[in-house]
Write a protein that holds these residues in place. Sequence first.
Motif, mmCIF file in Angstrom:
data_model
loop_
_atom_site.group_PDB
_atom_site.id
_atom_site.type_symbol
_atom_site.label_atom_id
_atom_site.label_comp_id
_atom_site.label_asym_id
_atom_site.label_seq_id
_atom_site.Cartn_x
_atom_site.Cartn_y
_atom_site.Cartn_z
ATOM 1 N N THR A 136 0.847 -1.183 0.000
ATOM 2 C CA THR A 136 0.000 0.000 0.000
ATOM 3 C C THR A 136 0.888 1.240 0.000
ATOM 4 N N ALA A 137 0.281 2.392 -0.226
ATOM 5 C CA ALA A 137 1.031 3.642 -0.324
ATOM 6 C C ALA A 137 1.850 3.879 0.949
ATOM 7 N N ASN A 138 3.021 4.481 0.779
ATOM 8 C CA ASN A 138 3.897 4.708 1.915
ATOM 9 C C ASN A 138 4.876 5.837 1.618
ATOM 10 N N ASP A 139 5.342 6.482 2.675
ATOM 11 C CA ASP A 139 6.291 7.590 2.522
ATOM 12 C C ASP A 139 7.715 7.110 2.291
ATOM 13 N N GLY A 140 7.960 5.806 2.475
ATOM 14 C CA GLY A 140 9.310 5.271 2.305
ATOM 15 C C GLY A 140 9.682 4.976 0.865
ATOM 16 N N GLY A 141 8.742 5.180 -0.084
ATOM 17 C CA GLY A 141 9.044 4.947 -1.491
ATOM 18 C C GLY A 141 9.158 3.481 -1.861
ATOM 19 N N GLU A 142 8.445 2.587 -1.146
ATOM 20 C CA GLU A 142 8.524 1.152 -1.429
ATOM 21 C C GLU A 142 7.379 0.739 -2.358
ATOM 22 N N TRP A 143 7.766 0.073 -3.444
ATOM 23 C CA TRP A 143 6.821 -0.435 -4.437
ATOM 24 C C TRP A 143 7.054 -1.949 -4.545
ATOM 25 N N HIS A 144 6.091 -2.756 -4.111
ATOM 26 C CA HIS A 144 6.244 -4.204 -4.089
ATOM 27 C C HIS A 144 5.397 -4.842 -5.194
ATOM 28 N N PHE A 145 5.997 -5.776 -5.902
ATOM 29 C CA PHE A 145 5.317 -6.478 -6.995
ATOM 30 C C PHE A 145 5.486 -7.985 -6.804
#
Length: 338
Positions: free
Chosen positions: A156-165
């Motif tokens: 889910t959206a986050n301020d840490g810039g993590e994009w999981h696929f």
Amino acid sequence: MQEILIHNEKDGASFAQADGDTVLRAALRAGVGLAHECNSGGCGACKFELVEGELETLWPDAPGLSERDRRRGRHLACQCRALGPVRIKAPGGPEYVPRIRPARQTARLAGITDLTHDIREFRFVTDGPAAFLPGQYAMLDLPGVGTSRAYSLSNTANDGGEWHFQIRRVPHGQGTHVLFDKLKAGDEIGLDGPYGVAWLRTDAPRDIVCVAGGSGLAPMISIARGAAEAGLLKDRKLHFFYGARTPRDVCGEALLAPLESFGERLRYVPVVSLPGDDGAWQGETGYVHDAVARLLPEPLASYEFYFAGPPPMTQALQELLMVGHRVPFGQIHFDRFF
């Protein structure tokens, strides 16, 4: 960066196309809601008429256009670039206006985890926040691959810039070959997003049903996580069905287990279509859409549905819900891929 002006005579909207963008991506980046679903040439929802100007067609044989469409001079907004100022007639509507405008970023591979024998979770990090809605996807530009690849997000959206696929290896697939066999921690790729219209509707009052098959797991995990974070599981239930081919393809439970009310208001049901003859699999068998119809305790029209997976599965679910049980279209959410 050169920008080209595009004017839509249907609604009077004008927007600029930057270098590398398609007509559709340029519209969405500008906050203009052109009709679309898949963003990858398969569904035909973004068909438009060229009134004036010149276009470059990126995929002349895209299945989203019929031969009749081609004879009538229709084009796909997701597979065209304007070569100069153009005027078009393209359908649209407020439902297609992006809640979060897509943007291009550079992403670094931070880590990889095996989920099954052929599905891995790839975790990328960007310098800015990761802004997207649960259930959306991003377009990845991978080294050596000529066109962008669409992959759904699982976090889910986050301020840490993590994009999981969570991505399934496709035999002979150029994109997954690079992801599975070439990329290493620290390598950089291009990330463009978010995209997708099958995001979590937090204002819908109904119990939630998520149905996933194969790597359709990712957006459904994102939906479930988003529902838990939004507090939706305090006063409603979430039924999570995962359709797998064989028992070794089953996954998802470990990702859902940490969420609020797992096993109580959040129910996980794996369904295996080829359980084998050894009797080791003791769970549900058959097709996942049949399990949905059989196991949900209330009439299907009383749920909010989200699903992602192979085209035969999504087609069967559409027919089950819309034709077989008259579920209102506004309660059915999926992004078309092929």
